[in-house]
Scaffold this motif. Structure first.
Motif, PDB file in Angstrom:
ATOM      1  N   ALA A   1      -3.689   3.607  -3.641  1.00 27.32           N
ATOM      2  CA  ALA A   1      -2.322   3.805  -4.128  1.00 27.32           C
ATOM      3  C   ALA A   1      -1.421   2.657  -3.682  1.00 27.32           C
ATOM      4  CB  ALA A   1      -1.776   5.130  -3.618  1.00 27.32           C
ATOM      5  N   ARG A   2      -0.507   2.256  -4.569  1.00 24.71           N
ATOM      6  CA  ARG A   2       0.419   1.172  -4.259  1.00 24.71           C
ATOM      7  C   ARG A   2       1.799   1.504  -4.803  1.00 24.71           C
ATOM      8  NH1 ARG A   2      -2.097  -2.996  -2.012  1.00 24.71           N
ATOM      9  NH2 ARG A   2      -0.182  -4.215  -2.088  1.00 24.71           N
ATOM     10  N   ASN A   3       2.805   0.961  -4.135  1.00 22.89           N
ATOM     11  CA  ASN A   3       4.196   1.068  -4.578  1.00 22.89           C
ATOM     12  C   ASN A   3       4.754  -0.335  -4.774  1.00 22.89           C
ATOM     13  OD1 ASN A   3       4.196   3.885  -4.377  1.00 22.89           O
ATOM     14  ND2 ASN A   3       4.798   3.818  -2.213  1.00 22.89           N
TER      15      ASN A   3
ATOM     16  N   LYS B   1       4.735   3.085  -9.240  1.00 25.70           N
ATOM     17  CA  LYS B   1       3.604   3.577  -8.472  1.00 25.70           C
ATOM     18  C   LYS B   1       2.332   3.399  -9.281  1.00 25.70           C
ATOM     19  CE  LYS B   1       6.359   7.064  -6.025  1.00 25.70           C
ATOM     20  NZ  LYS B   1       6.223   6.483  -4.692  1.00 25.70           N
ATOM     21  N   SER B   2       1.232   3.071  -8.594  1.00 23.96           N
ATOM     22  CA  SER B   2      -0.050   2.914  -9.273  1.00 23.96           C
ATOM     23  C   SER B   2      -1.171   3.310  -8.334  1.00 23.96           C
ATOM     24  CB  SER B   2      -0.247   1.463  -9.732  1.00 23.96           C
ATOM     25  OG  SER B   2      -0.320   0.590  -8.618  1.00 23.96           O
ATOM     26  N   GLY B   3      -2.314   3.716  -8.899  1.00 25.12           N
ATOM     27  CA  GLY B   3      -3.486   4.064  -8.118  1.00 25.12           C
ATOM     28  C   GLY B   3      -3.342   5.382  -7.392  1.00 25.12           C
ATOM     29  N   GLU B   4      -4.433   5.788  -6.738  1.00 23.14           N
ATOM     30  CA  GLU B   4      -4.468   7.039  -5.993  1.00 23.14           C
ATOM     31  C   GLU B   4      -5.230   6.839  -4.699  1.00 23.14           C
ATOM     32  OE1 GLU B   4      -6.194  10.024  -8.436  1.00 23.14           O
ATOM     33  OE2 GLU B   4      -4.522  10.087  -9.866  1.00 23.14           O
ATOM     34  N   GLY B   5      -5.009   7.752  -3.757  1.00 25.12           N
ATOM     35  CA  GLY B   5      -5.733   7.720  -2.496  1.00 25.12           C
ATOM     36  C   GLY B   5      -5.517   6.422  -1.745  1.00 25.12           C
ATOM     37  N   ASP B   6      -6.606   5.852  -1.240  1.00 21.54           N
ATOM     38  CA  ASP B   6      -6.508   4.602  -0.488  1.00 21.54           C
ATOM     39  C   ASP B   6      -6.067   3.436  -1.359  1.00 21.54           C
ATOM     40  OD1 ASP B   6      -7.339   5.966   1.742  1.00 21.54           O
ATOM     41  OD2 ASP B   6      -9.445   5.351   1.564  1.00 21.54           O
TER      42      ASP B   6
ATOM     43  N   PRO C   1       0.845  -1.201   0.000  1.00 22.68           N
ATOM     44  CA  PRO C   1       0.000   0.000   0.000  1.00 22.68           C
ATOM     45  C   PRO C   1       0.878   1.248   0.000  1.00 22.68           C
ATOM     46  CG  PRO C   1      -0.823  -1.597   1.585  1.00 22.68           C
ATOM     47  CD  PRO C   1       0.496  -2.120   1.099  1.00 22.68           C
ATOM     48  N   GLY C   2       0.403   2.303  -0.623  1.00 16.17           N
ATOM     49  CA  GLY C   2       1.253   3.473  -0.853  1.00 16.17           C
ATOM     50  C   GLY C   2       1.712   4.197   0.385  1.00 16.17           C
ATOM     51  N   ASN C   3       1.052   4.008   1.533  1.00 16.57           N
ATOM     52  CA  ASN C   3       1.415   4.761   2.736  1.00 16.57           C
ATOM     53  C   ASN C   3       2.404   4.046   3.646  1.00 16.57           C
ATOM     54  OD1 ASN C   3      -0.330   2.746   3.500  1.00 16.57           O
ATOM     55  ND2 ASN C   3      -1.475   4.005   4.966  1.00 16.57           N
TER      56      ASN C   3
END
Length: 680
Positions: free
Chosen positions: A228-230, A221-226, A203-205
């Motif tokens: 989002a993923r790295n 990186k992909s997606g946005e907000g909740d 998850p991005g966070n």
């Protein structure tokens, strides 16, 4: 005898290895640790088998691909793809069976592919029937822990020159610590793995800590907000032909944890390990027994410790195998067994019931505190309290550790301490990183008594008795406790050899390992048929005593660096005594004793010959833990006095024998004059 600490540790390891093969293997689990291939540790053996063989390892892992994905709810999916070139028969044995530990209550393991490419060009796939799922050997007799399992696959038909390929998928769902998750991963630097490919999908966070020596090769990186993923990708290739294999790093190359501080981790563990709500009827009744047994808090706590330690058998699972989830205290008592976490939880419940606040202490497998809060870093769990205002730390998982005694490798080590107050808000009160006690709960001592008889045929019969209190006591106590009695003779034989006694052990007894209020004793009988050759008029024999052994003098420091102090270890008094009865007509002359005193240690010896009996005694007392390097010359002088005294011999003479040559005993019954460092 002082060096017995290091030798007994080696003895314990040897015994463990022997029993490993005699009684089956023990599997080890690691929550979300890197799913490593079987270790390859006998490269030298393979090299000796075929010096012309280019590969120095029994098996070469040509490719290790790992893909890990974490979800925000704590679930994870991990896939490992491995390609192995088998170089020798040892490699065949190492990969003849693959074992993967898991807990089926929150994990699953699948092995969708095992494929062999033979050196001859043929191929073979391992059938699903070769894959088994069975309880971890440690829980076979513990029904409450049948979820802790091992999935195994037998690989038949493997030969040197073959290539083995397999894929393993591990899925974690609803872990007890969810939605939190963690990971630590280290790249192989030994040369066993040629190519390593690691992909981490997060998850991005989530913050990832990366070793600067192993920077990420690419990030997507992909997606946005909740959503989002790295995705991080590492690619490493090792030169397997290089003669300079890199040393494996203690710290992981990649670490992450949503338990981003130890306070949060402490709260999680507290909620799992500490009993909630009022004590049950069973716990209250048992606590009342202990309350009535002791006059003060210390005596009551000792009774609780003895009960949890000795009456509740330890189910020897790796820390975290159950996800740090524990059973109810009354269930643990009813079953008579428990994991280290369960035993800690039971101790905490009983201690609270007698109004003593319990504490839990986790130690770090890497030895010291890590900045990232990773449950996988913990390797041992202790319990503690402050009865009558005095701090005591206990290890109920060992079953036979004396009250207040913990293993030397954990003393004075940084720990992670948690406890939970009784207030309604349930807040945690924690001194995050205390050091465990450095001192023993009692004075350390070792006594060795040898009573021997030498007959007219030159045969020696001896009785050897050890009486120990301290570090070596704990090692021997645990070793004899964990070994079946039919194996005690083998243990005594190993013990006699470590102290330099030759001959055959014919009988052995030991005190009750559970009798922890008293020193631990071991007695064995030893026979050596050809100890001396009476055809010579004069025979020289050493005192039948173990070598005391002191640390070697410090080596010269490198230019510009300070010399390290001489480590003496925990203060200890060692006394050895010998009485040898000679055959009629033999006369003996004894060497002179000696005495030397320093502020860090004292040494004294006495030797005598009285009629047909000779006696010897040596006593050394270590007063300080170390000698400053500035006093190296003084220590060398002390060491020379001790070694010179230990090299002295008794002289025996038989007047009726005509030859006048002098001869030594056919075998030296004592340890080699070469000293062994006292502290590992």
């Amino acid at each position: 005898m002082r060096h017995i600490r290091k030798r007994l540790a080696s003895l314990l390891y040897t015994v463990a290895i022997c029993f490993l093969f005699a009684f089956g293997w023990k599997s080890v689990t690691a929550q979300e640790a890197q799913q490593k291939p079987p270790s390859v540790s006998a490269g030298k053996s393979a090299e000796k088998t075929d010096k012309s063989e280019k590969a120095s390892n029994p098996a070469q892992i040509e490719l290790l691909e790992t893909k890990v994905r974490f979800e925000t709810n704590g679930d994870s999916h991990k896939e490992v793809h491995t390609l192995v070139k088998i170089n020798s028969e040892l490699g065949v044995r190492q990969f003849a069976q693959l074992n993967f530990d898991f807990n089926r209550s929150f994990e699953s393991v699948e092995i969708p592919m095992v494929h062999i490419t033979h050196a001859s060009g043929g191929t073979a796939d391992i059938l699903p029937s070769a894959i088994t799922d069975h309880p971890n050997p440690a829980v076979v007799n513990a029904p409450a822990y049948q979820d802790v399992r091992v999935k195994s696959v037998r690989i038949l038909g493997l030969q040197p020159g073959d290539t083995l390929e397999y894929r393993v998928i591990r899925t974690v769902s609803h872990h007890p610590l969810a939605p939190d998750f963690w990971l630590d991963h280290s790249f192989d630097r030994s040369g066993v793995v040629q190519k390593q490919d690691f992909v981490l999908d997060l998850p991005g966070n989530v913050v990832v800590h990366i070793n600067p020596e192993t920077p990420v090769d690419s990030t997507e990186k992909s997606g946005e907000g909740d959503g989002a993923r790295n995705i991080y990708h590492w690619r490493r290739t090792e030169d397997v032909n290089s003669n300079a294999a890199q040393q494996q790093k203690e710290a992981a190359d990649i670490t992450l944890s949503t338990l981003n501080d130890y306070g949060k981790l402490g709260n999680k563990l507290t909620n799992l390990l500490y009993p909630s709500g009022p004590a049950s009827t069973a716990v209250r009744a048992k606590a009342d027994e202990f309350f009535a047994q002791g006059k003060d808090q210390t005596e009551r706590l000792r009774s609780i410790y003895d009960f949890v330690s000795q009456k509740i058998a330890t189910v020897d699972l790796h820390m975290g195998s159950t996800g740090y989830r524990t059973r109810k205290p009354e269930e643990i008592m009813a079953s008579g067994n428990g994991t280290p976490e369960d035993k800690a939880a039971l101790f905490a419940a009983l201690a609270r019931a007698i109004t003593v606040e319990p504490y839990l202490y986790f130690t770090f497998s890497e030895g010291e505190f890590s900045a990232v809060a990773l449950p996988t870093r913990f390797d041992h769990l202790f319990v503690g309290a402050y009865p009558d205002g005095k701090w005591v730390v206990l290890d109920p998982s060992l079953e036979v550790a004396p009250f207040g005694m913990i293993s030397a490798k954990f003393r004075d080590k940084v720990s992670f301490c948690v406890t939970k107050t009784r207030e309604n808000d349930g807040r945690m009160v924690v001194s995050l990183l205390p050091r465990l006690p450095k001192e023993l709960p009692f004075a350390a001592s070792q006594r060795v008594e040898i009573t021997a008889v030498l007959d007219s045929a030159g045969a020696l019969s001896a009785k050897v008795k050890y009486r120990l209190r301290g570090e070596n006591e704990l090692i021997l106590r645990v070793t004899f406790h964990q070994s079946p009695k039919e194996k005690w003779k083998e243990l005594a034989q190993l013990l006699s050899l470590t102290d330099g006694f030759r001959g055959q052990v014919t009988g052995v007894t030991a005190s009750d390992p559970y009798a922890t209020k008293e020193p631990f004793t071991v007695e064995y009988e030893l026979k050596q048929p050809k100890f001396v050759d009476w055809s010579k008029k004069s025979v020289r024999i050493p005192a039948l005593l173990p070598q005391l052994g002191l640390p070697d003098p410090p080596a010269k420091a490198a230019s510009g660096s300070a010399m390290a102090p001489i480590e003496l270890g925990t203060p200890l008094e060692v006394e050895t005594r010998m009485s040898l009865h000679l055959p009629p007509g033999v006369t003996a002359s004894a060497p002179a004793g000696t005495s030397v005193e320093r502020d860090y240690a004292t040494y004294a010896s006495q030797y005598s010959a009285n009629g047909w009996t000779i006696t010897a005694s040596r006593r050394i007392k270590f007063l300080l833990r170390e000698v400053p390097s500035t006093r190296a010359a003084d220590y060398n002088a002390f060491l020379r006095v001790v070694q010179s005294d230990e090299s002295q011999d008794f002289t025996l003479e038989r007047p009726e024998t005509s030859p006048s040559k002098t001869n030594s005993a056919t075998q030296n019954p004592t340890a080699s004059p070469k000293t062994v460092p006292r502290k590992p």
